[in-house]
Design a protein around this motif. Structure first.
Motif, PDB file in Angstrom:
ATOM      1  N   ALA A   6       0.244   7.686   2.827  1.00  0.00           N
ATOM      2  CA  ALA A   6      -0.241   6.307   2.773  1.00  0.00           C
ATOM      3  C   ALA A   6       0.706   5.380   3.528  1.00  0.00           C
ATOM      4  CB  ALA A   6      -0.396   5.862   1.326  1.00  0.00           C
ATOM      5  N   ARG A   7       1.983   5.537   3.291  1.00  0.00           N
ATOM      6  CA  ARG A   7       2.963   4.653   3.942  1.00  0.00           C
ATOM      7  C   ARG A   7       2.964   4.857   5.448  1.00  0.00           C
ATOM      8  NH1 ARG A   7       8.613   3.385   1.307  1.00  0.00           N
ATOM      9  NH2 ARG A   7       7.056   2.398  -0.018  1.00  0.00           N
ATOM     10  N   ALA A   8       2.873   6.095   5.891  1.00  0.00           N
ATOM     11  CA  ALA A   8       2.910   6.380   7.323  1.00  0.00           C
ATOM     12  C   ALA A   8       1.748   5.715   8.052  1.00  0.00           C
ATOM     13  CB  ALA A   8       2.891   7.888   7.555  1.00  0.00           C
ATOM     14  N   GLU A  17      -8.864   8.913   7.221  1.00  0.00           N
ATOM     15  CA  GLU A  17      -7.957   9.995   7.594  1.00  0.00           C
ATOM     16  C   GLU A  17      -6.969  10.354   6.494  1.00  0.00           C
ATOM     17  OE1 GLU A  17      -6.060   9.802  11.347  1.00  0.00           O
ATOM     18  OE2 GLU A  17      -7.901   9.422  12.466  1.00  0.00           O
ATOM     19  N   VAL A  18      -6.459   9.365   5.758  1.00  0.00           N
ATOM     20  CA  VAL A  18      -5.465   9.699   4.730  1.00  0.00           C
ATOM     21  C   VAL A  18      -6.085  10.557   3.627  1.00  0.00           C
ATOM     22  CG1 VAL A  18      -3.794   8.814   3.069  1.00  0.00           C
ATOM     23  CG2 VAL A  18      -4.092   7.652   5.247  1.00  0.00           C
ATOM     24  N   PRO A  19      -7.227  10.183   3.040  1.00  0.00           N
ATOM     25  CA  PRO A  19      -7.829  11.080   2.043  1.00  0.00           C
ATOM     26  C   PRO A  19      -8.182  12.449   2.609  1.00  0.00           C
ATOM     27  CG  PRO A  19      -8.777   8.883   1.851  1.00  0.00           C
ATOM     28  CD  PRO A  19      -7.965   8.894   3.111  1.00  0.00           C
ATOM     29  N   LEU A  78     -11.138  -1.966  -2.167  1.00  0.00           N
ATOM     30  CA  LEU A  78     -10.459  -3.016  -1.409  1.00  0.00           C
ATOM     31  C   LEU A  78     -11.418  -4.146  -1.048  1.00  0.00           C
ATOM     32  CD1 LEU A  78      -8.170  -0.769   0.761  1.00  0.00           C
ATOM     33  CD2 LEU A  78      -7.389  -2.634  -0.718  1.00  0.00           C
ATOM     34  N   LYS A  79     -12.625  -3.796  -0.656  1.00  0.00           N
ATOM     35  CA  LYS A  79     -13.637  -4.821  -0.371  1.00  0.00           C
ATOM     36  C   LYS A  79     -13.860  -5.692  -1.600  1.00  0.00           C
ATOM     37  CE  LYS A  79     -18.588  -5.133   0.799  1.00  0.00           C
ATOM     38  NZ  LYS A  79     -19.197  -5.269  -0.543  1.00  0.00           N
ATOM     39  N   LEU A  80     -14.014  -5.052  -2.753  1.00  0.00           N
ATOM     40  CA  LEU A  80     -14.287  -5.778  -3.991  1.00  0.00           C
ATOM     41  C   LEU A  80     -13.109  -6.673  -4.391  1.00  0.00           C
ATOM     42  CD1 LEU A  80     -16.422  -6.024  -6.242  1.00  0.00           C
ATOM     43  CD2 LEU A  80     -15.332  -4.076  -7.375  1.00  0.00           C
ATOM     44  N   LEU A  81     -11.901  -6.146  -4.311  1.00  0.00           N
ATOM     45  CA  LEU A  81     -10.721  -6.923  -4.696  1.00  0.00           C
ATOM     46  C   LEU A  81     -10.489  -8.099  -3.760  1.00  0.00           C
ATOM     47  CD1 LEU A  81      -8.467  -3.901  -5.608  1.00  0.00           C
ATOM     48  CD2 LEU A  81      -8.972  -5.808  -7.166  1.00  0.00           C
ATOM     49  N   LEU A  82     -10.692  -7.888  -2.472  1.00  0.00           N
ATOM     50  CA  LEU A  82     -10.488  -8.983  -1.528  1.00  0.00           C
ATOM     51  C   LEU A  82     -11.611 -10.018  -1.609  1.00  0.00           C
ATOM     52  CD1 LEU A  82      -9.182  -6.938   1.521  1.00  0.00           C
ATOM     53  CD2 LEU A  82      -7.855  -8.445   0.020  1.00  0.00           C
ATOM     54  N   GLN A 131      -4.685   4.602  -6.796  1.00  0.00           N
ATOM     55  CA  GLN A 131      -3.563   3.811  -7.298  1.00  0.00           C
ATOM     56  C   GLN A 131      -2.483   3.650  -6.238  1.00  0.00           C
ATOM     57  OE1 GLN A 131      -2.063   4.858 -11.254  1.00  0.00           O
ATOM     58  NE2 GLN A 131      -4.049   5.751 -11.750  1.00  0.00           N
ATOM     59  N   ILE A 132      -2.151   4.734  -5.548  1.00  0.00           N
ATOM     60  CA  ILE A 132      -1.079   4.677  -4.552  1.00  0.00           C
ATOM     61  C   ILE A 132      -1.507   3.832  -3.345  1.00  0.00           C
ATOM     62  CG2 ILE A 132       0.227   6.065  -2.890  1.00  0.00           C
ATOM     63  CD1 ILE A 132       0.390   8.235  -5.071  1.00  0.00           C
ATOM     64  N   PHE A 133      -2.754   3.976  -2.888  1.00  0.00           N
ATOM     65  CA  PHE A 133      -3.224   3.166  -1.759  1.00  0.00           C
ATOM     66  C   PHE A 133      -3.155   1.678  -2.118  1.00  0.00           C
ATOM     67  CE2 PHE A 133      -6.277   6.786  -0.323  1.00  0.00           C
ATOM     68  CZ  PHE A 133      -5.183   7.529   0.080  1.00  0.00           C
ATOM     69  N   LEU A 134      -3.618   1.327  -3.329  1.00  0.00           N
ATOM     70  CA  LEU A 134      -3.588  -0.078  -3.722  1.00  0.00           C
ATOM     71  C   LEU A 134      -2.155  -0.579  -3.877  1.00  0.00           C
ATOM     72  CD1 LEU A 134      -6.510  -0.497  -6.293  1.00  0.00           C
ATOM     73  CD2 LEU A 134      -6.453  -1.097  -3.869  1.00  0.00           C
ATOM     74  N   GLU A 135      -1.290   0.260  -4.431  1.00  0.00           N
ATOM     75  CA  GLU A 135       0.100  -0.156  -4.569  1.00  0.00           C
ATOM     76  C   GLU A 135       0.732  -0.414  -3.203  1.00  0.00           C
ATOM     77  OE1 GLU A 135       4.451   1.569  -5.783  1.00  0.00           O
ATOM     78  OE2 GLU A 135       2.703   2.551  -6.645  1.00  0.00           O
TER      79      GLU A 135
END
Length: 780
Positions: free
Chosen positions: A153-155, A175-177, A288-292, A397-401
């Motif tokens: 995720a960080r990369a 790509e990450v998933p 992410l769409k929903l949160l934003l 959780q990690i993507f959102l964090e």
């Protein structure tokens, strides 16, 4: 329109509405049902809204266009998931739109033979296979993947962090998933773009409606995907050692050749690549769409990452990536009062169930603190519940964090969201966001990247949803008691509570939390009040509060919740408090006074000088208050007070263990559940393996039977089998791990259930209670 409740076995529609249009049972089809088309853009954009009419008026209907029965309410869909014998999963991977002969010949030319996987296998083969292959999906096994998920995720965020604009789907969320899915499966990383096209083709082929001119191209892509899956599998067979679920399956085939078959492995290789990444990619894009789109919720999780696990559950509920699934009726059956014939195909719209007001209060509201978000059916339920659910939760959780930490100032760009038309999987094809790179927090504080918040693997406790509160005042009371008044930081009303309720307070950064009874006025919407006795044997809770908190400080609070409820319909109540036990009892006395209930209040302590709230209680209750100070020889005589049972009288007590045990002895002859007590501590659930007996537990809904050894709790055994169970205190004090018992005798060790509830033997606390017999059957 005929009421479904009025005539449960009748057709729920107007028989004169559409002359000539019939269901397979001969029942006329309503106009709305005739118009239903899940390939329309309106369904893709918002499935729950598209079928709102159905949830409200016609929860089970026949769709002539789809030739499926459609089910839209929560209870009906959960009942279908529970019974996978009557409602077979065998059509889950069947083409929902039959394709032409040319496309079929193309697939045949690739020797395409997608067969049974864990998704569409019937019993008894399904559960036997699931048991053999479950271990890599347990929370304990998934922990080893967390560092890799964070690193990936960080990369990917590193690639666009300074650009100020990105399409998160194209540049990260696909790509990450997929990278994580391949890692989990043990598959060497292939061409990402090719696999993405194959995966989309598989979705369209199985759940979509490709146009005739598209069918051949889709068939070629699916055929190539099938052959690629076979080549990868053969390569693995040559060396099945090392990590990866597919390699694990190959090794298990050597032990269980009749269970883990060749055809299964090939089919699962292809299906696994899709299932392990596409749903997570879509789920993250939806979240992410929903949160934003809800900036206040986005700000809250940016400010308080501990809210992320429950935000994930609410995103999965409100806008999940799996909109609907399919089942086949194996016999004549009723669903929601409607006759469904054997052989009928059902489309069960989980996204609609997740917006059913009969189960979720104000279901269209997006509320990241909703206490039953994790009841959603996005992962299914029962024996066929998604095995990869906790891997998906970890990734989300990690993507959102990562994104909230590094891009809290991110916002949605103006755009039109598009979706790949299909019945089941949904997520935006693109998600454009923008931000000002000059405001990136890591430019000001590079240490930000070192901050990591724990992932909650498994379903989060509904009681683990914390809120930040401000200490309005911290006052010292007699008896080394600290009185704390807490308020909302934004001035909003505090959560409502009732006498007997408590809150959990997180004590510093240690992860330690402790429960404290609320003791102020329930009508005070400005503050929550607790009183904390400094315990000389404190494990860090009361000591930390006494030594650290002052006015203006912030604390994390969970709750309120109440397992010590005051019956406002009682004729008379006797209220008994020992020491700091006055906190819930005092609130009950205040409420009894407000309601005009006949009551008496007994308050015991070592001396008047160390009894908190004494002056306030005298002013409020006058002669109804009786003080029993030990240094004055004023011990409360329970035998005299309670020696004779009184009809219609209820006793509420809170205090030291010895006091409560004495009360229980005195009240043995009272009517059932006349005495209700609140405990501060419990040792009833402490395991001594030398004295315990192992037992068996059958999980009726999941089709699994577990052995619970003498040195393990039922809760630990359930979690080890990847079964979602809420939990919090782990001591039988809070009631959050309650599970329903269908048969078998329970050895109750909690301090939550009343005597009548224990005698009913219909529920138990999984964290501490055990079987009093050899076997329990649970509704899980």
């Amino acid at each position: 329109m005929t009421s479904l409740t009025a005539k449960p076995s009748a057709c729920p529609i107007d028989h004169g509405a559409l002359a000539g249009l019939k269901t397979p049972t001969g029942c006329p089809v309503s106009r709305k049902a005739a118009e239903f088309d899940p390939f329309e853009d309106a369904y893709q954009q918002d499935p729950p809204e598209y079928v709102r009419w159905s949830r409200e008026q016609e929860p089970v209907f026949y769709s002539p266009k789809l030739r499926y029965w459609v089910v839209t309410r929560y209870d009906d869909i959960k009942a279908i998931f529970r019974d996978n014998l009557t409602f077979s999963p065998s059509i889950a991977l069947e083409k929902i739109t039959p394709t032409g002969e040319e496309a079929n010949q193309v697939l045949a030319s690739y020797n395409y033979a997608m067969n049974r996987t864990l998704v569409n296998e019937d019993e008894p083969a399904h559960m036997a296979r699931r048991r053999v292959l479950m271990a890599p999906f347990t929370p304990e096994a998934l922990k080893e993947h967390e560092p890799m998920v964070r690193e990936a995720a960080r990369a990917y965020v590193d690639r666009f962090i300074d650009d100020g604009r990105a399409d998160l789907v194209d540049q990260m969320l696909w790509e990450v998933p997929l990278t994580i899915a391949l890692h989990f499966l043990g598959v060497p990383e292939e061409d990402m773009d090719t696999l993405r096209q194959y995966s989309i083709a598989h979705t369209v082929n199985t759940w979509g409606r490709p146009k005739p001119e598209e069918q051949v191209a889709v068939a070629h892509a699916v055929g190539n995907f099938w052959q690629l899956a076979g080549k990868i599998l053969e390569k693995m067979r040559r060396d099945p050692s090392g990590p990866g679920w597919m390699k694990y399956g190959i090794r298990k085939q050597a032990e269980h050749p009749d269970v883990v078959t060749d055809s299964y492995l090939h089919s699962m290789m292809m299906a696994g690549i899709v299932a392990a990444h596409e749903t997570t990619a879509n789920a993250t894009a939806n979240a992410l769409k929903l949160l934003l789109q809800h900036p206040s919720a986005w700000r809250e999780i940016c400010d308080d990452p501990s809210l992320i696990p429950n935000a994930v559950e609410e995103c999965l509920r409100h806008n999940g990536s799996v909109a609907a699934w399919r089942r086949l009726a194996t016999k004549d059956v009723k669903v929601g009062g409607i006759d469904i014939p054997a052989g009928a195909k059902l489309l069960i719209v989980m996204s609609s169930a997740n917006h059913d007001e009969r189960h979720f209060e104000d279901p269209d509201l997006f509320d990241i603190r909703r206490d039953n978000s994790s009841d959603h059916l996005t992962f299914g339920y029962g024996a066929h519940q998604c095995m990869g659910k906790n891997l998906a939760r970890m990734e989300l959780q990690i993507f959102l964090e990562e994104l909230t930490k590094r891009l809290p100032h991110m916002r949605l760009c103006e755009q039109k969201f598009t979706y790949v038309p299909n019945t089941s999987f949904r997520g935006p094809e693109h998600l454009w966001v923008e931000w000002d790179p000059a405001q990136n927090p890591e430019r000001r504080d590079p240490r930000l990247l070192d901050t990591v918040h724990p992932v909650r693997i498994g379903e989060p406790s509904r009681h683990a949803i914390s809120r930040t509160m401000i200490v309005e005042s911290a006052t010292r009371l007699p008896g080394d008691v600290l009185r704390l008044r807490l308020k909302s930081p934004d001035g909003r009303p505090v959560p409502r509570w009732t006498p007997g309720a408590h809150i959990d307070i997180e004590c510093g950064d240690s992860g330690l939390s402790r429960q404290y009874s609320l003791c102020g006025d329930p009508d005070d919407a400005r503050t929550l009040e607790i009183a904390v006795l400094r315990d000389p044997d404190s494990r860090g809770g009361s000591r930390w509060l006494h030594e650290n908190l002052k006015a203006g400080d912030k604390v994390k609070v969970r709750g309120p919740r109440n397992h010590f409820r005051f019956d406002e319909g009682a004729q008379k109540v006797i209220l008994i408090a020992g020491g700091i036990g006055i906190t819930p009892i005092g609130a009950m006395a205040r409420r009894a006074r407000q309601l005009g209930i006949d009551y008496e209040l007994h308050y015991s302590g070592r001396s008047r000088a160390c009894m908190a709230y004494l002056d306030e209680l005298r002013q409020l209750h006058g002669e109804r208050l009786q003080v029993h100070a030990s240094d004055e020889g004023g011990r409360c005589d329970f035998a005299a007070l309670l020696g004779r049972p009184q009809a219609g009288v209820q006793i509420y007590a809170c205090g030291p263990v010895r006091m409560l045990e004495a009360l229980e002895q005195c009240c043995a002859g009272w009517p059932e559940d006349a005495l209700r007590v609140e405990h501060f501590h419990s040792t009833r659930g402490t395991l001594d393996p030398s004295k315990e007996q192992p037992f068996e537990v059958e999980l009726k809904d999941s089709g699994i039977t577990l052995q619970v050894p003498a040195d393990q709790t039922l809760l630990a055994a359930l979690r080890g089998a990847n079964i979602d169970v809420q939990s919090d205190c782990g001591e039988g004090l809070c009631g959050s791990c309650e599970v329903r018992v269908l048969s078998g005798q329970v050895d109750h060790r909690d301090v939550v259930l009343t005597r009548a509830e224990r005698d009913a033997n219909s529920k138990m606390m999984a964290c501490c209670s055990r079987a009093a017999c050899g076997k329990l059957v649970l509704e899980l």
